[in-house]
Structures are given as structure tokens and as C-alpha cells.
Design a protein around this motif. Structure first.
Motif, PDB file in Angstrom:
ATOM      1  N   TRP A 117      36.546  64.738  20.876  1.00  0.00           N
ATOM      2  CA  TRP A 117      36.417  63.298  20.658  1.00  0.00           C
ATOM      3  C   TRP A 117      34.998  62.907  20.257  1.00  0.00           C
ATOM      4  N   MET A 118      34.004  63.599  20.780  1.00  0.00           N
ATOM      5  CA  MET A 118      32.613  63.321  20.384  1.00  0.00           C
ATOM      6  C   MET A 118      32.419  63.545  18.885  1.00  0.00           C
ATOM      7  N   GLU A 119      33.030  64.576  18.346  1.00  0.00           N
ATOM      8  CA  GLU A 119      32.943  64.826  16.909  1.00  0.00           C
ATOM      9  C   GLU A 119      33.603  63.694  16.121  1.00  0.00           C
ATOM     10  N   GLU A 120      34.746  63.225  16.638  1.00  0.00           N
ATOM     11  CA  GLU A 120      35.452  62.128  15.972  1.00  0.00           C
ATOM     12  C   GLU A 120      34.600  60.858  15.979  1.00  0.00           C
ATOM     13  N   VAL A 121      34.011  60.541  17.119  1.00  0.00           N
ATOM     14  CA  VAL A 121      33.191  59.331  17.236  1.00  0.00           C
ATOM     15  C   VAL A 121      31.959  59.429  16.347  1.00  0.00           C
ATOM     16  N   ASP A 122      31.321  60.584  16.329  1.00  0.00           N
ATOM     17  CA  ASP A 122      30.139  60.770  15.472  1.00  0.00           C
ATOM     18  C   ASP A 122      30.487  60.517  14.008  1.00  0.00           C
ATOM     19  N   GLY A 123      31.655  60.990  13.597  1.00  0.00           N
ATOM     20  CA  GLY A 123      32.076  60.782  12.217  1.00  0.00           C
ATOM     21  C   GLY A 123      32.376  59.330  11.906  1.00  0.00           C
ATOM     22  N   GLU A 124      32.996  58.612  12.872  1.00  0.00           N
ATOM     23  CA  GLU A 124      33.364  57.217  12.659  1.00  0.00           C
ATOM     24  C   GLU A 124      32.171  56.280  12.758  1.00  0.00           C
ATOM     25  N   SER A 125      31.179  56.649  13.579  1.00  0.00           N
ATOM     26  CA  SER A 125      30.070  55.726  13.869  1.00  0.00           C
ATOM     27  C   SER A 125      28.769  56.119  13.195  1.00  0.00           C
ATOM     28  N   MET A 126      28.787  57.189  12.409  1.00  0.00           N
ATOM     29  CA  MET A 126      27.584  57.684  11.740  1.00  0.00           C
ATOM     30  C   MET A 126      26.464  57.979  12.740  1.00  0.00           C
ATOM     31  N   GLY A 127      26.850  58.494  13.886  1.00  0.00           N
ATOM     32  CA  GLY A 127      25.869  58.919  14.873  1.00  0.00           C
ATOM     33  C   GLY A 127      25.213  57.804  15.660  1.00  0.00           C
ATOM     34  N   SER A 128      25.809  56.593  15.667  1.00  0.00           N
ATOM     35  CA  SER A 128      25.191  55.462  16.368  1.00  0.00           C
ATOM     36  C   SER A 128      25.535  55.422  17.857  1.00  0.00           C
ATOM     37  N   VAL A 129      26.328  56.376  18.331  1.00  0.00           N
ATOM     38  CA  VAL A 129      26.760  56.385  19.728  1.00  0.00           C
ATOM     39  C   VAL A 129      26.093  57.536  20.471  1.00  0.00           C
ATOM     40  N   LYS A 130      25.515  57.231  21.611  1.00  0.00           N
ATOM     41  CA  LYS A 130      24.891  58.250  22.465  1.00  0.00           C
ATOM     42  C   LYS A 130      25.834  58.544  23.642  1.00  0.00           C
ATOM     43  N   PHE A 131      26.115  59.815  23.883  1.00  0.00           N
ATOM     44  CA  PHE A 131      26.970  60.210  24.995  1.00  0.00           C
ATOM     45  C   PHE A 131      26.099  60.619  26.182  1.00  0.00           C
ATOM     46  N   LEU A 132      26.319  59.965  27.310  1.00  0.00           N
ATOM     47  CA  LEU A 132      25.525  60.208  28.512  1.00  0.00           C
ATOM     48  C   LEU A 132      26.428  60.770  29.605  1.00  0.00           C
ATOM     49  N   PHE A 133      26.204  62.040  29.951  1.00  0.00           N
ATOM     50  CA  PHE A 133      26.996  62.704  30.981  1.00  0.00           C
ATOM     51  C   PHE A 133      26.159  62.847  32.248  1.00  0.00           C
ATOM     52  N   PHE A 134      26.623  62.226  33.320  1.00  0.00           N
ATOM     53  CA  PHE A 134      25.956  62.329  34.619  1.00  0.00           C
ATOM     54  C   PHE A 134      26.928  62.961  35.614  1.00  0.00           C
ATOM     55  N   PHE A 135      26.549  64.110  36.134  1.00  0.00           N
ATOM     56  CA  PHE A 135      27.400  64.837  37.069  1.00  0.00           C
ATOM     57  C   PHE A 135      26.708  64.976  38.416  1.00  0.00           C
ATOM     58  N   SER A 136      27.464  64.706  39.463  1.00  0.00           N
ATOM     59  CA  SER A 136      26.932  64.848  40.815  1.00  0.00           C
ATOM     60  C   SER A 136      27.816  65.825  41.581  1.00  0.00           C
ATOM     61  N   PRO A 137      27.680  67.124  41.279  1.00  0.00           N
ATOM     62  CA  PRO A 137      28.596  68.117  41.854  1.00  0.00           C
ATOM     63  C   PRO A 137      28.166  68.593  43.238  1.00  0.00           C
ATOM     64  N   GLU A 138      29.140  68.721  44.118  1.00  0.00           N
ATOM     65  CA  GLU A 138      28.863  69.285  45.444  1.00  0.00           C
ATOM     66  C   GLU A 138      28.705  70.797  45.339  1.00  0.00           C
ATOM     67  N   LYS A 139      29.551  71.403  44.507  1.00  0.00           N
ATOM     68  CA  LYS A 139      29.495  72.842  44.289  1.00  0.00           C
ATOM     69  C   LYS A 139      28.819  73.092  42.936  1.00  0.00           C
TER      70      LYS A 139
END
Length: 290
Positions: free
Chosen positions: A85-107
Motif C-alpha cells: 500500500w505504501m507503494e500505491e500511495v507514493d504513486g498516487e501522491s507523488m511522494g507527499s505522504v510520510k509514513f510514521l511507524f511507532f512500535f512499542s513491543p514487549e518482546k
């Protein structure tokens, strides 16, 4: 986007829920609409948890997803679907969208193994102290732990696009600047569907052995049935189905494959989106992988 528009777009996704839940969703949307997300002062992003990178969170639009330590890690992450989906969004938005992944894993070790197994090269922030959630107090339901933000970090929409194709469409429409209006279902082609069963038990089996099952759908209405999308609650479950319209009286099969990642008792959900009044439909598979 104002609160009324958000409610119009999101409440139809939960028409199958009880009245109390609908009111809770309306209240949640009211709280989060245009709310500013706060970020910790010092953010460290890395690739696969080991190579620290210089990563800016600035952008015209941002899609923020937060994952806590509760439950199945791979079920929540679904990194393979995010990559597509990130590839799809990049193509549709010409790279104007930043993806921010925040993970708080116990393991942490298990989480890093998942990143490496999925070859996920996008920078992620491993928030060991759960600072992002402490600043913002995200909803406990993982359905509402992903947000579309504007350049000022204000919430434009809420919901996980990987688990819900209608949320995915909503995000893309906002990013592309399309006018958002309440859907008029009377303008859609609606039919009826019956399913031979709503749940399947796969019993007990060796966890290293792939398991297969199936659900049979029949078009009981007078218009063609179209399966618009099928999502699963875990990457360990895949579904194959025909994308051709099913004529009235016809039947088709959803072929389900489950591949355990480890020995466990499992109870997985398959969500079916189609052109019926009771869409989405929820199916279940369960069993014991030993």
C-alpha cells in the motif's frame, strides 16, 4: 474535514454493530477530529531495529500507525500489506505522504525478527518506553490506532487502512483532495448473499503443516454479486477468491489457507466486503497448531 463528515464516512462501516458501539464510535470521532498528535522531543528511527537513520517526520500528509505489545505481533503489523500500500500511495501522491511507524513491543527480540523476516526496510521508531502513547492516550482498540495527519499533525481521519479497504479509500480521497460526501447506498447496486457457514474449526494438527478450508457463497439476490475485498486479522491467513461478478443464483468459493508461525491455539477473523446491505461479513477459523 469536519466532524460531521467524519461521522458520515465512518458510521456506515459499523452498521453491523450494536447501538452502544455506534455511539462510542461517534464519541471517539468527536474527540479525535482535528486533534493535534504530540510527538516526543527526541525520536530515534532505525531500519530493522539496528541501523539508525536520519528520518524527518515532516510532510504535507502523514500516516501514523502505533502498535502496542498486546496480542499477536504479526496480526497487528501485517507488514507485507503495508509495503504494497505504501507503494500505491507514493504513486498516487507523488511522494507527499510520510509514513510514521511507532512500535512499542514487549518482546523486542520477536518484533525485530518479524521486521527482518518481512524485509521491512522502512524506518521505524521502536518506542520502548511507550512515550508516544503516554503523550496522546490512543484508543485501546487497534482499529483506531492509525491516523491520517496534516502538516501540522492534526487528525484528518482515523482507522487502519490495512484492515479496512473503505478506510484505505477514504485516506486516498483526502490526500488527493477529492470532495468527501456521505454515501448514498440507493445509488449502488445491492444484492443478497448467503454463506454455507460462518466459522470453521481446523482441529488439532502439527503447527508446521499448512491447513486449508473453504467457505461457499451464493448470490441469493437479483443483481450480480461483487466481492470488493477480503481482509484477514493475521498475515498467517490468506484467502483466494474470484474477482469476477457472481450472477444471481451462482455460487463461489473462498479458499482459506492457514500457516502457523508457532504452536498456538488460534482464532482468526476473515472480513468480506461485497455489494450487500450487511457488508462487511465476518467469518472465523480456529484450531490448535501443536
Amino acid at each position: 474535514m469536519n466532524f460531521r463528515c467524519l461521522v458520515c464516512m465512518f458510521l456506515p462501516l459499523f452498521l453491523f454493530s450494536c447501538g452502544n458501539k455506534k455511539e462510542n464510535i461517534k464519541e471517539l470521532l468527536q474527540v479525535w477530529s482535528q486533534k493535534e498528535i504530540k510527538f516526543p522531543d527526541e525520536l530515534i528511527f532505525s531500519v530493522k531495529g539496528k541501523d539508525t537513520v536520519d528520518f524527518s517526520i515532516s510532510g504535507k500528509y502523514k500516516i501514523l500507525t502505533y502498535v502496542d505489545s498486546i496480542g499477536c505481533i504479526s496480526c497487528k503489523l501485517q507488514l507485507g500489506k503495508w509495503k504494497i500500500w505504501m507503494e500505491e500511495v507514493d504513486g498516487e501522491s507523488m511522494g507527499s505522504v510520510k509514513f510514521l511507524f511507532f512500535f512499542s513491543p514487549e518482546k523486542r527480540k520477536k518484533f525485530l525478527e518479524t521486521l527482518r523476516f518481512e524485509n521491512f526496510f522502512h524506518p521505524v521508531c521502536i518506542d520502548d518506553k511507550n512515550r508516544l502513547n503516554q503523550l496522546n492516550h490512543f484508543p485501546s482498540d487497534m482499529t483506531f490506532q492509525t491516523f491520517l495527519l496534516d502538516e501540522n499533525n492534526k487528525v484528518l481521519a482515523i482507522g487502519n487502512p490495512i484492515h479496512n479497504p473503505q478506510v484505505k479509500e477514504l485516506y486516498l480521497n483526502i490526500i488527493q483532495g477529492k470532495q468527501m460526501e456521505q454515501e448514498d447506498k440507493s445509488m449502488h447496486i445491492i444484492t443478497k448473499v448467503s454463506i454455507d457457514r460462518s466459522s470453521v474449526s481446523m482441529g488439532s494438527f502439527d503447527w508446521q503443516e499448512e491447513q486449508k478450508s473453504a467457505f461457499t457463497l451464493k448470490n441469493t439476490g437479483d443483481k450480480p454479486l461483487v466481492i470488493q475485498d477480503v481482509t484477514t486479522s493475521c498475515g498467517c491467513t490468506t484467502v483466494a477468491y474470484s474477482k469476477e461478478p457472481l450472477q444471481p443464483g451462482g455460487a463461489t468459493t473462498l479458499e482459506v489457507v492457514y500457516k502457523a508461525e508457532r504452536p498456538e491455539h488460534f482464532d482468526k477473523t476473515i472480513t468480506l466486503y461485497c455489494n450487500t446491505d450487511n457488508s462487511p461479513l465476518t467469518l472465523k477459523i480456529s484450531g490448535d497448531a501443536k
